[in-house]
Write an enzyme that holds these catalytic residues in place. Structure first.
Site, PDB file in Angstrom:
ATOM      1  N   TYR A  86       0.855  -1.191   0.000  1.00  0.00           N
ATOM      2  CA  TYR A  86       0.000   0.000   0.000  1.00  0.00           C
ATOM      3  C   TYR A  86       0.892   1.243   0.000  1.00  0.00           C
ATOM      4  O   TYR A  86       1.867   1.288   0.752  1.00  0.00           O
ATOM      5  CB  TYR A  86      -0.884  -0.013   1.247  1.00  0.00           C
ATOM      6  CG  TYR A  86      -2.129   0.838   1.144  1.00  0.00           C
ATOM      7  CD1 TYR A  86      -3.103   0.564   0.192  1.00  0.00           C
ATOM      8  CD2 TYR A  86      -2.341   1.903   2.009  1.00  0.00           C
ATOM      9  CE1 TYR A  86      -4.252   1.333   0.110  1.00  0.00           C
ATOM     10  CE2 TYR A  86      -3.496   2.678   1.935  1.00  0.00           C
ATOM     11  CZ  TYR A  86      -4.448   2.387   0.976  1.00  0.00           C
ATOM     12  OH  TYR A  86      -5.589   3.144   0.893  1.00  0.00           O
ATOM     13  N   SER A 192     -19.581  -4.989  -2.087  1.00  0.00           N
ATOM     14  CA  SER A 192     -18.501  -4.546  -1.194  1.00  0.00           C
ATOM     15  C   SER A 192     -19.016  -3.489  -0.225  1.00  0.00           C
ATOM     16  O   SER A 192     -20.139  -2.994  -0.359  1.00  0.00           O
ATOM     17  CB  SER A 192     -17.370  -3.948  -2.034  1.00  0.00           C
ATOM     18  OG  SER A 192     -17.796  -2.709  -2.587  1.00  0.00           O
ATOM     19  N   ARG A 214     -20.280 -10.658  -8.685  1.00  0.00           N
ATOM     20  CA  ARG A 214     -19.809 -11.941  -9.207  1.00  0.00           C
ATOM     21  C   ARG A 214     -20.913 -12.988  -9.093  1.00  0.00           C
ATOM     22  O   ARG A 214     -21.721 -12.947  -8.160  1.00  0.00           O
ATOM     23  CB  ARG A 214     -18.584 -12.411  -8.421  1.00  0.00           C
ATOM     24  CG  ARG A 214     -17.303 -11.776  -8.900  1.00  0.00           C
ATOM     25  CD  ARG A 214     -16.137 -12.230  -8.069  1.00  0.00           C
ATOM     26  NE  ARG A 214     -16.249 -11.724  -6.694  1.00  0.00           N
ATOM     27  CZ  ARG A 214     -15.306 -11.863  -5.771  1.00  0.00           C
ATOM     28  NH1 ARG A 214     -14.182 -12.489  -6.068  1.00  0.00           N
ATOM     29  NH2 ARG A 214     -15.461 -11.362  -4.558  1.00  0.00           N
ATOM     30  N   TYR A 284     -11.607   2.730  -8.014  1.00  0.00           N
ATOM     31  CA  TYR A 284     -11.154   2.882  -6.620  1.00  0.00           C
ATOM     32  C   TYR A 284     -10.601   1.585  -6.056  1.00  0.00           C
ATOM     33  O   TYR A 284     -10.213   1.526  -4.885  1.00  0.00           O
ATOM     34  CB  TYR A 284     -12.292   3.424  -5.738  1.00  0.00           C
ATOM     35  CG  TYR A 284     -13.454   2.472  -5.550  1.00  0.00           C
ATOM     36  CD1 TYR A 284     -14.477   2.388  -6.489  1.00  0.00           C
ATOM     37  CD2 TYR A 284     -13.543   1.653  -4.427  1.00  0.00           C
ATOM     38  CE1 TYR A 284     -15.536   1.515  -6.323  1.00  0.00           C
ATOM     39  CE2 TYR A 284     -14.610   0.777  -4.244  1.00  0.00           C
ATOM     40  CZ  TYR A 284     -15.600   0.721  -5.202  1.00  0.00           C
ATOM     41  OH  TYR A 284     -16.656  -0.145  -5.031  1.00  0.00           O
ATOM     42  N   GLY A 286      -8.945  -2.669  -7.428  1.00  0.00           N
ATOM     43  CA  GLY A 286      -8.570  -3.546  -8.535  1.00  0.00           C
ATOM     44  C   GLY A 286      -8.567  -5.004  -8.109  1.00  0.00           C
ATOM     45  O   GLY A 286      -7.558  -5.689  -8.237  1.00  0.00           O
TER      46      GLY A 286
END
Lengths: 383, 383
Positions: A86, A192, A214, A284, A286
């Site tokens: 990060y 999410s 998904r 925002y 990946g």
């Protein structure tokens, strides 16, 4: 500079959800002279580098504050930070290293005699990096490291998880495209933490959302959860390019003007294909680890713009006033029941548990955070 | 609405370059009753569908204008339009179909008695689609289809090629990032018509340019040409990722804040890697036919923005006043010798040539336009 949120009118009869009363007990909390903490001395896989440490908390000096951590989530960025991938790096301090966690709800348990504007019992949020590590029971800090908040009528779980996900959703719906009621937003990773907040904030603003998730065995169940939050359309990644889905998106009105992407690869490409002229795709996250790949023509002929969003940068570039305005609006949505607790799993931590138990429970929570959104965000709730 | 550019002060002794005097002969031009034109009735490969047609030009009615085409370039978009792959479609008119070409310098040869503000001998540019097809000798149109211009001291080749390439360069350097003298711009396809204009306009504005071109046997020669226009750095696609190139880019000052991409694929990715925080990559072409592919992280953590630019859209969305302001500035640069003729090949057309010869020469020019920028843009110069 210290900063506190003005009080908001709260419906007197509204209480925190009953299951959370144990989080905010009526007894006052003792001022600890040391605190267990989930710390790491070097980057690596969380299950290899995270361990339980005990951090001493000496008597307060005149200008400092001691807080207890009420609750602190395990966010994906926390894990990436431990892995060393990060860009925002933790402060490593001798001898225990860095304490994990960047978000949480705090409560003041002691103040030095010179501290103004904060008193024992006040609730606060940590101000980005200044407060180093929320995965612990108690901490000492400067008053400037805290933003006092009024959580009357707000679930402590929401308060503990508001600064990263709902704030990201709020900004992405506000800062890129000037959206009006009826406009359509499309997002992937809709299940999410950010995705759930996008659905609810968009609903409040009269926007319509197309939510891509998904494929999974319990697709209908998740779709119904998201619809109960206000999602207009929920489709699986597999179905998103089917003609009937395109027709259902068209039936919502105009083509989407904003796409929110936390997946990348083919999923992001699919979002871009649904967009109208002059639209913006904001990335925002990946999660697929696949790069963003788009044909050239929509950039030129549809005036597609691809941008990125990072909450950490926004906090760095914007004033505490702007942060306060955003938080007030989000807390108000929470009070009104328009912003729910994110799907989460409470992980009880602290209390009378011994070191081995604290380490095991903590490591399991962090490991659980690696497993994605399916079952919910892990939130350490300190006892 | 008719629109004309106010006259500009022109140094009296300045003349068009001698080689161009034949383009602007002193004798007045006759008003033709028909015009040869390079036309097509269906989309396809230019060498299959373009043919010579003769378009009748009946006597003018009161409110119409007859113009001769002084010069008209073969732009890549013209070819894509003939191939049927360009989103902006031509007007097919019975019986001859559509005339090729979207840009050129026109001169008024006759005006109807009711026409105000235009007189025989005036020069003009066609206003986007309203003037259908510049690959012909003469045409009739409405006064509103024309923008009168003052070309004193400006090469007719520049005037005939200013609306697409230099205007694209001008806008991309102005509309995306607020650039100040000393700022660095990086571009690929730097030898293209737009690329050459970018170098010169950037030089005038005190910006520095990093110019990426394909490797070629005469790399040094092309690099020197571009440097003579004001390029600060010229590097081949092969070399652009070498450490010494990165060091030379850094030596120019801050990292580039703007990248201009007409290639796509790996070349665009390489541009993006050179960019600093908060930079924008603008795509205006896709010569490699490869999609744009970028990792996710620079979008989130460097706040990279990818946008697109299409001159046709800009003309559609903006006023004639804004177009006039841009053209005045560019013509002034041309008068001052700061904006040169693009690298080009004059293709003489019209005059006493027979139909077969006009068709052959025209087809060769269009075919030449397919072959890229190496030897220069083909410009039909009408005799």
């Amino acid at each position: 500079m210290r900063w506190s949120l003005p009080c908001r009118l709260v419906t007197p009869c509204r209480l925190a959800p009953p299951s959370l009363r144990t989080i905010l007990p009526r007894r006052s909390h003792s001022v600890a002279s040391s605190s267990p903490a989930l710390a790491y001395k070097s980057y690596g896989p969380p299950d290899k580098v995270i361990r339980l440490d005990t951090i001493p908390l000496p008597p307060l000096v005149a200008s400092t504050v001691q807080v207890r951590v009420v609750a602190a989530p395990v966010n994906p960025a926390d894990i990436n930070q431990i892995q060393g991938t990060y860009p925002s790096k933790p402060n490593f301090v001798e001898p225990y290293g860095a304490v994990g966690g960047n978000e949480g709800l705090l409560q003041v348990v002691a103040v030095g005699p010179d501290v103004k504007g904060l008193k024992v019992g006040d609730f606060a949020l940590p101000l980005s990096k200044a407060f180093a590590g929320t995965w612990r029971s108690q901490a000492q800090c400067q008053p400037d490291d805290l933003m006092r908040i009024d959580i009357d009528g707000v679930s402590p779980i929401i308060a503990a998880t508001i600064s990263v996900n709902p704030c990201t959703a709020y900004r992405m719906l506000k800062d890129f495209v000037d959206l009006s009621p009826g406009d359509v937003v499309i997002q992937n990773g809709a299940n999410s933490g950010v995705g759930q907040a996008v659905i609810q904030i968009a609903k409040f603003r009269g926007l319509r959302t197309v939510n891509v998730i998904r494929n999974r065995p319990n697709l209908d169940e998740v779709a119904n959860e998201l619809k109960s939050m206000g999602a207009d359309l929920v489709v699986s990644e597999e179905d998103v390019r089917k003609p009937d889905v395109a027709a259902r998106i068209q039936a919502l009105g105009a083509p989407p003007r904003l796409a929110l992407n936390c997946v990348g690869g083919k999923s992001a490409l699919n979002l871009s294909r649904m967009l109208g002229d002059n639209a913006t795709l904001v990335t925002y996250g990946g999660m697929s680890r696949e790069p963003l790949t788009f044909p050239t023509s929509p950039f030129i002929f549809k005036n597609l713009t691809c941008a990125g969003f990072w909450m950490t940068r926004w906090y760095k570039d914007n004033s505490l006033d702007a942060r306060g305005t955003m938080l007030r609006e989000l807390f108000q949505l929470a009070r009104e029941g328009r912003l729910r607790e994110p799907k989460h799993i409470v992980v009880r931590w602290g209390g009378d548990r011994d070191k081995a138990e604290l380490e095991r429970v903590g490591a399991e929570a962090v490991q659980g955070g690696l497993e994605g959104f399916g079952v919910g965000k892990r939130v350490l709730v300190m006892e």
